[in-house]
Design a protein around this motif. Sequence first.
Motif, PDB file in Angstrom:
ATOM      1  N   LEU B   3       0.822  -1.186   0.000  1.00 57.63           N
ATOM      2  CA  LEU B   3       0.000   0.000   0.000  1.00 57.63           C
ATOM      3  C   LEU B   3       0.861   1.242   0.000  1.00 57.63           C
ATOM      4  CD1 LEU B   3      -2.781  -0.956   2.576  1.00 57.63           C
ATOM      5  CD2 LEU B   3      -2.967  -0.891   0.087  1.00 57.63           C
ATOM      6  N   LEU B   4       0.425   2.238  -0.764  1.00 61.59           N
ATOM      7  CA  LEU B   4       1.047   3.553  -0.771  1.00 61.59           C
ATOM      8  C   LEU B   4       0.008   4.566  -0.337  1.00 61.59           C
ATOM      9  CD1 LEU B   4       3.240   3.885  -3.995  1.00 61.59           C
ATOM     10  CD2 LEU B   4       3.964   4.174  -1.637  1.00 61.59           C
ATOM     11  N   GLU B   5       0.285   5.266   0.745  1.00 62.17           N
ATOM     12  CA  GLU B   5      -0.610   6.286   1.228  1.00 62.17           C
ATOM     13  C   GLU B   5      -0.116   7.639   0.737  1.00 62.17           C
ATOM     14  OE1 GLU B   5      -3.214   3.722   3.024  1.00 62.17           O
ATOM     15  OE2 GLU B   5      -3.410   5.894   2.927  1.00 62.17           O
ATOM     16  N   VAL B  21       3.697  17.229  -1.561  1.00 62.02           N
ATOM     17  CA  VAL B  21       2.855  16.035  -1.584  1.00 62.02           C
ATOM     18  C   VAL B  21       3.671  14.883  -1.043  1.00 62.02           C
ATOM     19  CG1 VAL B  21       1.540  14.455  -3.038  1.00 62.02           C
ATOM     20  CG2 VAL B  21       1.595  16.898  -3.592  1.00 62.02           C
ATOM     21  N   TYR B  22       3.039  14.065  -0.210  1.00 63.91           N
ATOM     22  CA  TYR B  22       3.748  12.984   0.456  1.00 63.91           C
ATOM     23  C   TYR B  22       3.230  11.619   0.006  1.00 63.91           C
ATOM     24  CZ  TYR B  22       5.172  16.780   3.506  1.00 63.91           C
ATOM     25  OH  TYR B  22       5.678  17.969   3.989  1.00 63.91           O
ATOM     26  N   CYS B  23       4.138  10.658   0.035  1.00 64.02           N
ATOM     27  CA  CYS B  23       3.811   9.295  -0.355  1.00 64.02           C
ATOM     28  C   CYS B  23       4.505   8.372   0.639  1.00 64.02           C
ATOM     29  CB  CYS B  23       4.311   9.059  -1.781  1.00 64.02           C
ATOM     30  SG  CYS B  23       3.794   7.536  -2.521  1.00 64.02           S
ATOM     31  N   ASN B  24       3.713   7.583   1.382  1.00 58.24           N
ATOM     32  CA  ASN B  24       4.282   6.776   2.458  1.00 58.24           C
ATOM     33  C   ASN B  24       3.832   5.327   2.370  1.00 58.24           C
ATOM     34  OD1 ASN B  24       5.586   8.895   4.289  1.00 58.24           O
ATOM     35  ND2 ASN B  24       3.529   9.700   3.994  1.00 58.24           N
ATOM     36  N   SER B  25       4.712   4.432   2.811  1.00 59.85           N
ATOM     37  CA  SER B  25       4.394   3.009   2.813  1.00 59.85           C
ATOM     38  C   SER B  25       5.092   2.330   3.978  1.00 59.85           C
ATOM     39  CB  SER B  25       4.846   2.375   1.495  1.00 59.85           C
ATOM     40  OG  SER B  25       4.679   0.979   1.538  1.00 59.85           O
ATOM     41  N   SER B  73       8.598  12.325  -1.384  1.00 64.29           N
ATOM     42  CA  SER B  73       7.871  13.584  -1.410  1.00 64.29           C
ATOM     43  C   SER B  73       8.125  14.311  -2.716  1.00 64.29           C
ATOM     44  CB  SER B  73       8.270  14.477  -0.233  1.00 64.29           C
ATOM     45  OG  SER B  73       9.635  14.840  -0.327  1.00 64.29           O
ATOM     46  N   LEU B  74       7.122  15.109  -3.077  1.00 67.42           N
ATOM     47  CA  LEU B  74       7.201  15.977  -4.260  1.00 67.42           C
ATOM     48  C   LEU B  74       6.966  17.398  -3.782  1.00 67.42           C
ATOM     49  CD1 LEU B  74       6.824  17.084  -7.163  1.00 67.42           C
ATOM     50  CD2 LEU B  74       4.539  16.086  -7.146  1.00 67.42           C
ATOM     51  N   HIS B  75       7.924  18.269  -3.999  1.00 72.07           N
ATOM     52  CA  HIS B  75       7.799  19.667  -3.595  1.00 72.07           C
ATOM     53  C   HIS B  75       7.781  20.538  -4.842  1.00 72.07           C
ATOM     54  CE1 HIS B  75       8.184  23.125  -0.922  1.00 72.07           C
ATOM     55  NE2 HIS B  75       9.044  23.617  -1.798  1.00 72.07           N
ATOM     56  N   ILE B  76       6.771  21.410  -4.923  1.00 68.18           N
ATOM     57  CA  ILE B  76       6.699  22.351  -6.041  1.00 68.18           C
ATOM     58  C   ILE B  76       6.907  23.763  -5.491  1.00 68.18           C
ATOM     59  CG2 ILE B  76       5.313  23.281  -7.925  1.00 68.18           C
ATOM     60  CD1 ILE B  76       3.832  20.638  -8.075  1.00 68.18           C
ATOM     61  N   THR B  77       7.834  24.454  -6.075  1.00 70.45           N
ATOM     62  CA  THR B  77       8.135  25.836  -5.675  1.00 70.45           C
ATOM     63  C   THR B  77       7.432  26.797  -6.624  1.00 70.45           C
ATOM     64  OG1 THR B  77      10.305  25.122  -4.886  1.00 70.45           O
ATOM     65  CG2 THR B  77      10.000  27.476  -5.265  1.00 70.45           C
TER      66      THR B  77
END
Lengths: 114, 115
Positions: B3-5, B21-25, B73-77
């Motif tokens: 699972l990816l949350e 945006v975060y993605c955790n498992s 994580s994905l960071h958009i500036t």
Amino acid sequence: NAGVTQTPKFRILKIGQSMTLQCTQDMNHNYMYWYRQDPGMGLKLIYYSVGAGITDKGEVPNGYNVSRSTTEDFPLRLELAAPSQTSVYFCASSYSRKPNTEAFFGQGTRLTVV
Amino acid sequence: TQLLEQSPQFLSIQEGENLTVYCNSSSVFSSLQWYRQEPGEGPVLLVTVVTGGEVKKLKRLTFQFGDARKDSSLHITAAQPGDTGLYLCAGEWNAGGTSYGKLTFGQGTILTVHP
């Protein structure tokens, strides 16, 4: 370049009907995949193939069948359509099983079962 | 089943703001990919991260893979309206064998950037 082509783009089925979603790729990729995407959800793997004549189940295979007679084509068959199969279906392909390999996706088939 | 949350599920911001945006498992992934999807289209790959602690930059987008390869994580500036879309993380998981390129997707983050 055509890439991954899916047909049809839209389809409405009645409960119990059957249909085949077509997918073809012109990149000579060995690996092909079928995913479904439900509203507000990510994609879930239905079936995949590692080459012509070889297919295997993914996470949600029930109600579907696939075949891979050629490298280019990977059709997905729904035998007895059910409302739970209403979804957007994506076909994808990749040229390698290595982790850093890009998967190329088709534009999707939006299926509604009523 | 791995699972990816992914969080948050929705993000609505003004042009010029930053976002993450975060993605955790709970599982270790061999690689993690970030995709962007526009309405009526299939996902398009943005980046793949493979090594724990890896950081990749793509113009205003910065991607990071956790040291333990369980999160990303994905960071958009300085977000722009053109960044609007659905962002998906997807992990490739090997159970001591080969995954054959099978991907496990997060639920996605719908980003809206207002002018």
